[in-house]
Design an enzyme around this catalytic site. Structure first.
Site, PDB file in Angstrom:
ATOM      1  N   ASP A 139       6.726   3.388   7.509  1.00  9.45           N
ATOM      2  CA  ASP A 139       6.201   2.030   7.476  1.00  9.45           C
ATOM      3  C   ASP A 139       4.711   2.080   7.818  1.00  9.45           C
ATOM      4  O   ASP A 139       4.156   3.162   8.060  1.00  9.45           O
ATOM      5  CB  ASP A 139       6.978   1.139   8.450  1.00  9.45           C
ATOM      6  CG  ASP A 139       7.005  -0.326   8.011  1.00  9.45           C
ATOM      7  OD1 ASP A 139       6.241  -0.691   7.094  1.00  9.45           O
ATOM      8  OD2 ASP A 139       7.776  -1.112   8.593  1.00  9.45           O
ATOM      9  N   GLU A 162       2.769  -0.896   9.637  1.00  8.92           N
ATOM     10  CA  GLU A 162       2.219  -1.748  10.701  1.00  8.92           C
ATOM     11  C   GLU A 162       2.053  -1.020  12.027  1.00  8.92           C
ATOM     12  O   GLU A 162       1.211  -1.382  12.849  1.00  8.92           O
ATOM     13  CB  GLU A 162       3.102  -2.993  10.903  1.00  8.92           C
ATOM     14  CG  GLU A 162       3.020  -4.001   9.767  1.00  8.92           C
ATOM     15  CD  GLU A 162       4.059  -3.753   8.698  1.00  8.92           C
ATOM     16  OE1 GLU A 162       4.234  -4.617   7.825  1.00  8.92           O
ATOM     17  OE2 GLU A 162       4.705  -2.676   8.724  1.00  8.92           O
ATOM     18  N   HIS A 183       7.107   0.529   3.302  1.00  6.02           N
ATOM     19  CA  HIS A 183       6.231  -0.611   3.536  1.00  6.02           C
ATOM     20  C   HIS A 183       6.140  -1.492   2.294  1.00  6.02           C
ATOM     21  O   HIS A 183       6.481  -1.080   1.188  1.00  6.02           O
ATOM     22  CB  HIS A 183       4.840  -0.144   3.953  1.00  6.02           C
ATOM     23  CG  HIS A 183       3.908  -1.268   4.277  1.00  6.02           C
ATOM     24  ND1 HIS A 183       4.135  -2.126   5.323  1.00  6.02           N
ATOM     25  CD2 HIS A 183       2.778  -1.701   3.670  1.00  6.02           C
ATOM     26  CE1 HIS A 183       3.178  -3.046   5.356  1.00  6.02           C
ATOM     27  NE2 HIS A 183       2.351  -2.800   4.366  1.00  6.02           N
ATOM     28  N   HIS A 187       7.263  -0.976  13.728  1.00  2.24           N
ATOM     29  CA  HIS A 187       6.807  -2.111  14.530  1.00  2.24           C
ATOM     30  C   HIS A 187       7.986  -2.761  15.224  1.00  2.24           C
ATOM     31  O   HIS A 187       9.156  -2.501  14.887  1.00  2.24           O
ATOM     32  CB  HIS A 187       6.105  -3.140  13.637  1.00  2.24           C
ATOM     33  CG  HIS A 187       6.930  -3.530  12.457  1.00  2.24           C
ATOM     34  ND1 HIS A 187       7.954  -4.453  12.511  1.00  2.24           N
ATOM     35  CD2 HIS A 187       6.914  -3.067  11.170  1.00  2.24           C
ATOM     36  CE1 HIS A 187       8.510  -4.567  11.322  1.00  2.24           C
ATOM     37  NE2 HIS A 187       7.916  -3.731  10.480  1.00  2.24           N
ATOM     38  N   HIS A 229       7.624  -8.247  13.219  1.00  2.00           N
ATOM     39  CA  HIS A 229       8.413  -9.053  12.300  1.00  2.00           C
ATOM     40  C   HIS A 229       9.687  -8.279  11.977  1.00  2.00           C
ATOM     41  O   HIS A 229       9.831  -7.115  12.391  1.00  2.00           O
ATOM     42  CB  HIS A 229       7.641  -9.349  10.998  1.00  2.00           C
ATOM     43  CG  HIS A 229       7.354  -8.142  10.172  1.00  2.00           C
ATOM     44  ND1 HIS A 229       6.375  -7.222  10.509  1.00  2.00           N
ATOM     45  CD2 HIS A 229       7.923  -7.676   9.032  1.00  2.00           C
ATOM     46  CE1 HIS A 229       6.350  -6.251   9.603  1.00  2.00           C
ATOM     47  NE2 HIS A 229       7.280  -6.502   8.697  1.00  2.00           N
ATOM     48  N   GLU A 285      13.964  -3.950  12.276  1.00  2.00           N
ATOM     49  CA  GLU A 285      14.180  -3.050  11.144  1.00  2.00           C
ATOM     50  C   GLU A 285      14.742  -1.708  11.606  1.00  2.00           C
ATOM     51  O   GLU A 285      15.562  -1.091  10.914  1.00  2.00           O
ATOM     52  CB  GLU A 285      12.866  -2.862  10.387  1.00  2.00           C
ATOM     53  CG  GLU A 285      12.405  -4.133   9.693  1.00  2.00           C
ATOM     54  CD  GLU A 285      10.989  -4.044   9.135  1.00  2.00           C
ATOM     55  OE1 GLU A 285      10.453  -2.913   9.025  1.00  2.00           O
ATOM     56  OE2 GLU A 285      10.414  -5.099   8.816  1.00  2.00           O
TER      57      GLU A 285
END
Length: 283
Positions: free
Chosen positions: A8, A10, A69, A113, A125, A143
């Site tokens: 990912d 972030e 991502h 994240h 998020h 996630e």
């Protein structure tokens, strides 16, 4: 040993703004910042390559990097470590965990994240900006939890996570302290952080991946107690309306829906369909 890296963006050291992580062609609510996105993308690639090097040094014979991502075509193949396979592109089977099957021995999360709503979670998020909360029973997850659940279905452990402090804390809190955690930045809010220098972040990720792969057999796969009730709180009643059109999804609150999952693959596939249906409320 075969290792899958779910990459990912972030959680990358140096990244603090949506403009830095949203591909310019996908930007809707955020003002595109192509120049910042380009250097943030290079920082992400460097961290992924560090994880590849570490995994190989730890004993991995094969390493697969799956882009996890937004857009899932951020990593340039010519910049990726040549010892790794690359899976890219959107709408692929298992999304953030594409490439996962019973032949994989361990999974590494990079650039992760914290879950939605986390104080001091940098760009926190869960999957989209309009998911407010996800729970397995009474346990809140992000996630990292969704992805770990499907890995558990195949008997594959999550052995390492890198990202901001809250992401690492939440992942290890859910999956266990045996998961190697590499903190590359400390959140000072949703869009502010104190960062390691990128070179130091990469060195830490490489060392962490090496250690994680070496002791991968000591880590247990994540398996919630099934059947488990999965509850998803969305942004609007309309999104919940649309989600309830999916067989097996029921209303559980004004903007919340739920479903019962019998195993990790069932959970992940139902989650993906739920999100696709609810997305109609944002168009």
């Amino acid at each position: 040993m075969k290792v899958l890296i779910s990459a990912d963006m972030e959680g990358t050291a140096g990244v603090v703004a949506w403009e830095q992580v949203i591909p310019p062609e996908l930007a809707v609510r955020s003002r595109p910042a192509p120049a910042e996105y380009e250097w943030a993308r290079r920082l992400m690639v460097a961290e992924v390559n560090a994880a590849v090097r570490g995994a190989r040094a730890g004993g991995a014979i094969e390493v697969i990097v799956n882009e996890a991502h937004d857009g899932m075509r951020i990593l340039r193949p010519d910049e990726l470590d040549p010892d790794a396979w690359l899976i890219s592109g959107s709408r692929k089977p298992l999304a953030m965990m594409a490439g996962l099957d019973g032949s994989v021995d361990a999974v590494i999360f990079t650039g992760y994240h914290a879950r939605a709503g986390t104080p001091n979670g940098v760009l926190a998020h869960t999957w989209t900006s309009w998911v407010r909360d996800v729970r397995f029973g009474e346990v809140p997850v992000g996630e990292y939890g969704l992805n770990a659940a499907v890995a558990g279905y195949f008997g594959v452990p999550i052995v390492m996570v890198s990202g901001d402090e809250e992401a690492v804390r939440q992942t290890r809190e859910l999956l266990g302290e045996s998961v190697v955690g590499v903190v590359v930045k400390h959140g000072l809010g949703t869009t502010a952080a104190r960062h390691l220098h990128p070179s130091r972040a990469c060195a830490a990720i490489e060392a962490g991946a090496r250690e994680a792969v070496r002791r991968a057999r000591e880590v247990s796969p994540y398996r919630p107690e099934y059947p488990v009730l999965v509850t998803v709180t969305l942004d609007t009643a309309e999104a919940a309306d649309l989600a309830c059109n999916v067989p097996g999804i029921a209303r559980s609150g004004d903007t919340s829906v739920c479903f019962e999952a019998v195993h990790g693959l069932d959970l992940y596939q139902r989650w993906q369909v739920l999100i696709q249906a609810a997305a109609g409320a944002t168009r």
